[in-house]
Scaffold this motif. Structure first.
Motif, PDB file in Angstrom:
ATOM      1  N   HIS A  27       7.549  -1.473  -2.415  1.00 11.26           N
ATOM      2  CA  HIS A  27       6.322  -1.340  -1.827  1.00 11.26           C
ATOM      3  C   HIS A  27       6.348  -0.251  -1.170  1.00 11.26           C
ATOM      4  O   HIS A  27       7.467   0.272  -0.456  1.00 11.26           O
ATOM      5  CB  HIS A  27       5.977  -2.425  -0.737  1.00 11.26           C
ATOM      6  CG  HIS A  27       4.814  -2.137   0.015  1.00 11.26           C
ATOM      7  ND1 HIS A  27       4.738  -1.488   1.279  1.00 11.26           N
ATOM      8  CD2 HIS A  27       3.408  -2.783  -0.413  1.00 11.26           C
ATOM      9  CE1 HIS A  27       3.355  -1.511   1.580  1.00 11.26           C
ATOM     10  NE2 HIS A  27       2.741  -2.293   0.731  1.00 11.26           N
ATOM     11  N   GLU A  28       5.252   0.642  -0.946  1.00 11.64           N
ATOM     12  CA  GLU A  28       5.171   2.069  -0.475  1.00 11.64           C
ATOM     13  C   GLU A  28       5.844   2.176   1.030  1.00 11.64           C
ATOM     14  O   GLU A  28       6.553   3.024   1.274  1.00 11.64           O
ATOM     15  CB  GLU A  28       3.881   2.406  -0.257  1.00 11.64           C
ATOM     16  CG  GLU A  28       3.184   2.836  -1.965  1.00 11.64           C
ATOM     17  CD  GLU A  28       4.133   3.863  -2.390  1.00 11.64           C
ATOM     18  OE1 GLU A  28       4.104   4.997  -2.010  1.00 11.64           O
ATOM     19  OE2 GLU A  28       4.682   3.675  -3.465  1.00 11.64           O
TER      20      GLU A  28
ATOM     21  N   CYS B   6       1.876  -2.317  -6.702  1.00 10.64           N
ATOM     22  CA  CYS B   6       1.942  -1.200  -5.910  1.00 10.64           C
ATOM     23  C   CYS B   6       2.569   0.138  -6.448  1.00 10.64           C
ATOM     24  O   CYS B   6       3.239   0.024  -7.454  1.00 10.64           O
ATOM     25  CB  CYS B   6       2.832  -1.596  -4.612  1.00 10.64           C
ATOM     26  SG  CYS B   6       3.104  -0.689  -3.275  1.00 10.64           S
ATOM     27  N   ASP B   7       2.299   1.169  -5.976  1.00  9.31           N
ATOM     28  CA  ASP B   7       2.323   2.303  -6.734  1.00  9.31           C
ATOM     29  C   ASP B   7       3.356   2.587  -7.731  1.00  9.31           C
ATOM     30  O   ASP B   7       3.070   3.059  -8.800  1.00  9.31           O
ATOM     31  CB  ASP B   7       2.550   3.662  -5.664  1.00  9.31           C
ATOM     32  CG  ASP B   7       1.454   3.791  -4.799  1.00  9.31           C
ATOM     33  OD1 ASP B   7       0.387   3.193  -4.700  1.00  9.31           O
ATOM     34  OD2 ASP B   7       1.221   4.867  -4.196  1.00  9.31           O
TER      35      ASP B   7
ATOM     36  N   THR C 122      -3.639  -4.281  -4.176  1.00  4.84           N
ATOM     37  CA  THR C 122      -3.131  -2.760  -3.991  1.00  4.84           C
ATOM     38  C   THR C 122      -4.309  -2.116  -3.373  1.00  4.84           C
ATOM     39  O   THR C 122      -5.222  -2.542  -3.094  1.00  4.84           O
ATOM     40  CB  THR C 122      -2.968  -2.128  -5.426  1.00  4.84           C
ATOM     41  OG1 THR C 122      -4.140  -2.523  -6.359  1.00  4.84           O
ATOM     42  CG2 THR C 122      -1.497  -2.677  -5.977  1.00  4.84           C
ATOM     43  N   CYS C 123      -3.962  -1.004  -2.763  1.00 10.24           N
ATOM     44  CA  CYS C 123      -4.825  -0.060  -1.935  1.00 10.24           C
ATOM     45  C   CYS C 123      -6.116  -0.040  -3.023  1.00 10.24           C
ATOM     46  O   CYS C 123      -6.202   0.360  -4.066  1.00 10.24           O
ATOM     47  CB  CYS C 123      -4.249   1.237  -1.747  1.00 10.24           C
ATOM     48  SG  CYS C 123      -3.003   1.242  -0.487  1.00 10.24           S
TER      49      CYS C 123
ATOM     50  N   ALA D  20      -2.116   3.597  -6.901  1.00 13.16           N
ATOM     51  CA  ALA D  20      -1.933   2.307  -7.667  1.00 13.16           C
ATOM     52  C   ALA D  20      -3.176   2.075  -8.557  1.00 13.16           C
ATOM     53  O   ALA D  20      -3.209   1.711  -9.659  1.00 13.16           O
ATOM     54  CB  ALA D  20      -1.906   1.245  -6.755  1.00 13.16           C
TER      55      ALA D  20
ATOM     56  N   CYS E  93       1.450  -6.074  -1.471  1.00 15.17           N
ATOM     57  CA  CYS E  93       0.417  -5.663  -2.798  1.00 15.17           C
ATOM     58  C   CYS E  93       0.879  -6.644  -3.903  1.00 15.17           C
ATOM     59  O   CYS E  93       0.115  -6.665  -4.867  1.00 15.17           O
ATOM     60  CB  CYS E  93       0.965  -4.220  -3.184  1.00 15.17           C
ATOM     61  SG  CYS E  93       0.472  -3.031  -1.729  1.00 15.17           S
TER      62      CYS E  93
HETATM   63 FE1  FES Z   1       0.699  -0.652  -2.108  1.00 12.99          FE
HETATM   64 FE2  FES Z   1      -0.955   0.770  -1.606  1.00 12.99          FE
HETATM   65  S1  FES Z   1       0.487   0.414  -0.566  1.00 12.99           S
HETATM   66  S2  FES Z   1      -0.937   0.094  -3.504  1.00 12.99           S
END
Ligand code: FES
Length: 565
Positions: free
Chosen positions: A84-85, A121-122, A193-194, A200, A53
């Motif tokens: 990172h998630e 990322c989140d 990002t997602c 995010a 991300c």
């Molecule tokens: Fe990084 Fe969704 S995994 S923003």
């Protein structure tokens, strides 16, 4: 007040020598005296091979540096932790406060007059905002930006609402192993990002509304040239901020948090964002008013048509006018007089928003996605200190529901029994997951999106009422009650639920209740046993986490990071 290279000298007991030594070392990097006399702009480097991300961070840093130098400053990039998630065990939330501590102390320890915080990322931007609030040095956030969408057999796909939807199809047997493998390569097709309204994106949009990022920077795709131009502009803005601010505490006021929360409701944003912004506000001694936030949810409609509440993706939001256009639509519910890091007021940004004829991603007030806002705050005997539900991503028919409890005592228990054909579960039951809160798991995993038990999924069951002290991904959907506080592991009433109890959810009345008498609950409390702390919590960060983490309604910050009164 010292500036630039003279700031925050290392203590040798002789300031002149400290500066002499500092300059001698930094000159090893080839800097001239002219460069070293300039205002210094710190730039966080959160690039990591483990964080796709943030894959565009090197290019963003290059563009920020260009903007800083064109405006007469000296850019100084420095590394921090990157989270990172999918590459954070046990959870990314477990590490958020570590990144906040790391960033805060590096801002404080190194000589800089302002700082550009590049995250995406989140957990990264929330941690960086927490750090900025505590260090209170002029700061500007530059999100890494959303990914572009993916495609599969004519269908538009995005991480990770579609990851969950298609995985659920695979679990239910409607998608083959070969197909799910193919999809796996298409869900996240670029850096960034997602691209749904997950955590995010939600945090980035709220950061723009808060006034801590330049207009448009929440939504420009990660891989577009416009994002590099925005990075350059963020660098130039950071040089302006270096001479006189405003400081984060002057931007992130109670009124600015209120604006950000209005946007959270209107975008149908992630439940996680409420925890994060509670933590950021807490760093400034501010408490977000949950009742006011809930009342806002009755007035502010969901206007942005993005997954998981709607149909589109972040790049579509951007080309429809992005956050500035949304701010204009919400103008009577916002305080538009507030300042932003770019120098304009929020009102001037809304005024300058691009008008896109025929766009249907940012709805008008007359044609919202949903009339009530995205999130509702619940209370009841199961959640004395609040719980949260994302109404806009729930099944309308389940918002008022009573059912039999099917209880899982933790993540391992759930993994062991959920898909067992012998599990006594029906479609109208209420799935309960506990010991998955901030301390219990630990790290409050995104396990609140309890999968539909396989035998029910095969029968076509798509949603059930699910409740927990865990979080869920902002990209997830379903009738899911989260963040129950206090959590079960510290004695919250969720720990007293037994299989077969009746649970009633009434979102209209904002209630989540266990239909068991007070006397019986007191008897259960008397024999309740605290689950053991994680085995590794005897030392180091794991111990610090267990000792200091606060509950979800307090932002899951470390108690010792809150300002002392
Ligand atoms: Fe990084 Fe969704 S995994 S923003």
């Amino acid at each position: 007040m010292m500036h630039g290279m003279r700031k925050g000298l290392t203590n040798y007991g002789d300031a002149g020598f400290s500066l002499f030594l500092r300059k001698a070392f930094i000159k090893a990097m080839g800097f001239s005296d002219d460069a070293l006399e300039r205002p210094i702009i710190g730039i966080t480097n959160t690039f990591s091979d483990f964080n796709p991300c943030h894959g565009n961070v090197p290019k963003l840093i290059e563009a920020v540096k260009r903007g800083v130098m064109l405006a007469g400053g000296l850019p100084m990039e420095f590394p921090t932790i990157s989270i990172h998630e999918s590459f954070a065990h046990p959870t990314s939330m477990y590490l958020r406060n570590l990144l906040a501590l790391d960033t805060e102390e590096l801002i404080r320890a190194q000589p800089m007059d302002s700082v550009v915080l590049i995250g995406g990322c989140d957990k990264n931007i929330p941690a960086q905002l927490m750090a900025a609030a505590s260090a209170d040095l002029p700061a500007i956030v530059l999100p890494t930006g959303p990914m572009l969408v993916g495609h599969y057999k004519g269908e538009v796909l995005g991480a990770c609402t579609d990851c969950r939807r298609l995985w659920a199809g695979f679990r239910a047997g409607t998608m083959s192993e070969e197909a799910i493998e193919q999809v796996n390569s298409r869900l996240a097709p670029t850096n960034g990002t997602c691209m749904v309204m997950g955590t995010a994106s939600t945090v980035a949009c709220m950061t723009e509304a808060l006034g801590m990022a330049l207009p448009g920077t929440a939504t420009v795709p990660a891989t577009h040239a416009d994002r590099l131009r925005a990075a350059e502009a963020s660098g130039a803005a950071a040089v302006r901020l270096a001479s006189g601010g405003p400081k984060p505490s002057e931007i992130m006021t109670a009124a600015a948090f209120r604006n950000a929360l209005v946007v959270l409701q209107a975008i149908g944003g992630s439940t996680n964002a409420l925890i994060h912004f509670t933590a950021v506000a807490g760093r400034l001694g501010l408490a977000l008013d949950m009742d006011a936030f809930d009342a806002m949810g009755r007035d502010v409609p969901v206007l942005v048509d993005l997954k998981p509440s709607g149909d589109h993706y972040m790049e579509h939001f951007h080309w429809a006018g992005g956050v500035p256009r949304l701010l204009r639509e919400l103008s009577d519910q916002l305080d538009l007089s507030l300042p932003t890091v770019g120098g304009s007021t929020l009102g001037a940004i809304a005024e300058a928003a691009e008008e896109v004829p025929g766009q249907n991603v940012i709805r008008t007030r007359a044609q919202p996605i949903a009339t009530g806002g995205g999130l509702a705050v619940l209370r009841g005997n199961l959640a004395p200190n609040t719980a949260l539900i994302k109404r806009s991503a729930a099944t309308a028919a389940l918002l008022q529901h009573e059912g039999r409890a099917v209880v899982f005592d933790g993540l391992e228990d759930m993994a062991a029994r959920l898909d067992d054909d012998a599990l006594d579960v029906q479609a109208d039951d209420v799935l309960v997951l506990r010991n998955a809160g901030p301390k219990g798991a630990p790290g409050m995993p995104e396990a609140g999106y309890i999968p539909i038990p396989r035998k029910l999924a095969r029968q076509g069951v798509k949603d059930m009422v699910r409740i927990s002290d865990a979080r869920m991904s902002g990209t997830a959907f379903g009738t899911i009650v989260l963040h129950i506080a206090p959590e079960a592991a510290i004695g919250g009433p969720l720990g007293l639920v037994r299989n077969g109890d009746r649970i009633r959810l009434d979102v209209e009345a904002r209630r989540i209740d266990l239909l068991v008498g007070d006397e019986e609950l007191a008897a259960r409390q008397a024999v309740w046993q605290k689950p053991p702390a994680p085995a590794n919590a005897t030392r180091g960060y794991a111990r610090l986490f267990q000792e200091q983490i606060t509950q979800a309604d307090q932002g899951c910050d470390f108690a010792f990071c809150l300002p002392t009164s």
